[in-house]
Design an enzyme around this catalytic site. Structure first.
Site, PDB file in Angstrom:
ATOM      1  N   ARG A 185     -24.871  27.151  -7.971  1.00 63.55           N
ATOM      2  CA  ARG A 185     -25.320  25.774  -7.745  1.00 63.55           C
ATOM      3  C   ARG A 185     -25.251  25.527  -5.889  1.00 63.55           C
ATOM      4  O   ARG A 185     -25.132  25.038  -5.209  1.00 63.55           O
ATOM      5  CB  ARG A 185     -25.699  24.954  -8.698  1.00 63.55           C
ATOM      6  CG  ARG A 185     -26.026  25.126  -9.530  1.00 63.55           C
ATOM      7  CD  ARG A 185     -25.791  23.422 -10.410  1.00 63.55           C
ATOM      8  NE  ARG A 185     -26.810  22.553  -9.987  1.00 63.55           N
ATOM      9  CZ  ARG A 185     -26.850  21.340 -10.818  1.00 63.55           C
ATOM     10  NH1 ARG A 185     -25.980  20.582 -11.344  1.00 63.55           N
ATOM     11  NH2 ARG A 185     -27.965  20.763 -10.058  1.00 63.55           N
ATOM     12  N   CYS A 239     -21.731  15.435  -7.344  1.00 58.96           N
ATOM     13  CA  CYS A 239     -21.827  16.709  -7.717  1.00 58.96           C
ATOM     14  C   CYS A 239     -22.949  16.214  -7.420  1.00 58.96           C
ATOM     15  O   CYS A 239     -23.960  16.856  -6.000  1.00 58.96           O
ATOM     16  CB  CYS A 239     -21.389  16.585  -9.342  1.00 58.96           C
ATOM     17  SG  CYS A 239     -22.503  14.893 -10.069  1.00 58.96           S
TER      18      CYS A 239
END
Length: 287
Positions: A185, A239
């Site tokens: 990611r 995050c």
């Protein structure tokens, strides 16, 4: 910098203190892929006296239509304080939060821990090893939902624990940015949750799962410092939505850097960053 008290308690400690009148336990089990999983697990068995804390309804605020604030915005401090008081948590309570790291979901308890610390509560801890550790230590599950007399929780918000998008964009060279997501990611190879892939330019990648051992326990201070590899530098951690970053914040505290101006959460995280299309996005490996 004074080394803070450990933010962890083990299952042996919890079992020895279950009858303490000041103890309150938060069951934070959850799954982003199925919001009912945690509640069902709680109903099937939980630590005696534990109250269920739902990520969406209890530990997050409402999502804004424009995406600002991210997918799991911080709750309004007074709203969170009112909920804590409604389940019997006051300023003198000792709070233990747990989840189930065995399913790769070991960041919900740290979200609760971080939120209470943000409200100024010091006596809050994460159960090392979570639900599996409680069972391994001989803990007997309960299916009874406790009722505690409502009390008052008075918040003392700690603003220096939080970074905004502007703080991230304007950070100086002496402040490092940590991305806690999986490397794929971070690189932008995949993006299962947000509308843009990649990372904030200049961020280091330190996946949150590295904070835990294979059995879901927290690595020691030396191991946390080594894997984060940021020394005593000030850090802002993010995050996808401000939830799975929290293990790295706890890890830094274990390594001796307490929550505060040198160990901040970008609460809106990636999902907030990309809500403004003028903000830059990077892809590929870390520099």
């Amino acid at each position: 910098m004074t080394r803070p008290e450990s933010p962890l308690k083990d299952a042996v400690w919890l079992l020895a203190h279950l009858q303490d009148p000041q103890l309150r336990v938060l069951d934070c089990r959850y799954a982003l892929t199925d919001p009912l999983v945690g509640r069902i697990a709680y109903l099937e068995g939980h630590v005696p006296g534990a109250v269920y804390a739902d990520l969406e309804t209890d530990l997050s605020g409402p999502v804004r239509p424009d995406g600002g604030g991210g997918r799991h915005p911080l709750p309004d401090p007074q709203v969170l304080a009112n909920w804590l008081g409604s389940v019997g948590i006051g300023n003198d309570s000792v709070v233990i939060a747990y989840d189930d790291p065995s399913g790769g979901q070991g960041f919900y308890a740290t979200r609760a821990w971080w939120l209470l610390r943000w409200l100024g509560h010091r006596q809050v801890y994460v159960l090392d090893g979570g639900w599996p550790a409680f069972l391994r230590a001989g803990g007997e599950p309960s299916t009874a939902e406790p009722t505690f007399a409502p009390t008052t929780f008075t918040p003392e918000v700690q603003p220096d624990m939080v970074a905004t998008a502007a703080d991230v964009a304007q950070r100086g060279a002496n402040t490092l940015l940590i991305d806690a997501r999986a490397p794929a990611r971070y690189r932008g190879d995949v993006e299962p949750l947000d509308r843009k892939a990649g990372h904030i330019p200049g961020a280091l990648n330190r996946e949150w799962t590295g904070a835990l051992t294979e059995d879901g326990r927290w690595r020691d201070a030396a191991a946390q410092a080594a894997r984060l590899n940021v020394g005593d530098a000030a850090t802002i951690t993010y995050c996808g939505s401000g939830v799975s970053a929290t293990p790295n914040l706890l890890a830094r505290e274990l390594a001796g850097v307490p929550l505060g101006p040198h160990n901040r959460l970008y609460a809106g995280s990636w999902s907030d960053w990309i809500s403004d299309d003028t903000r830059p996005v990077a892809t590929g490996e870390a520099p």
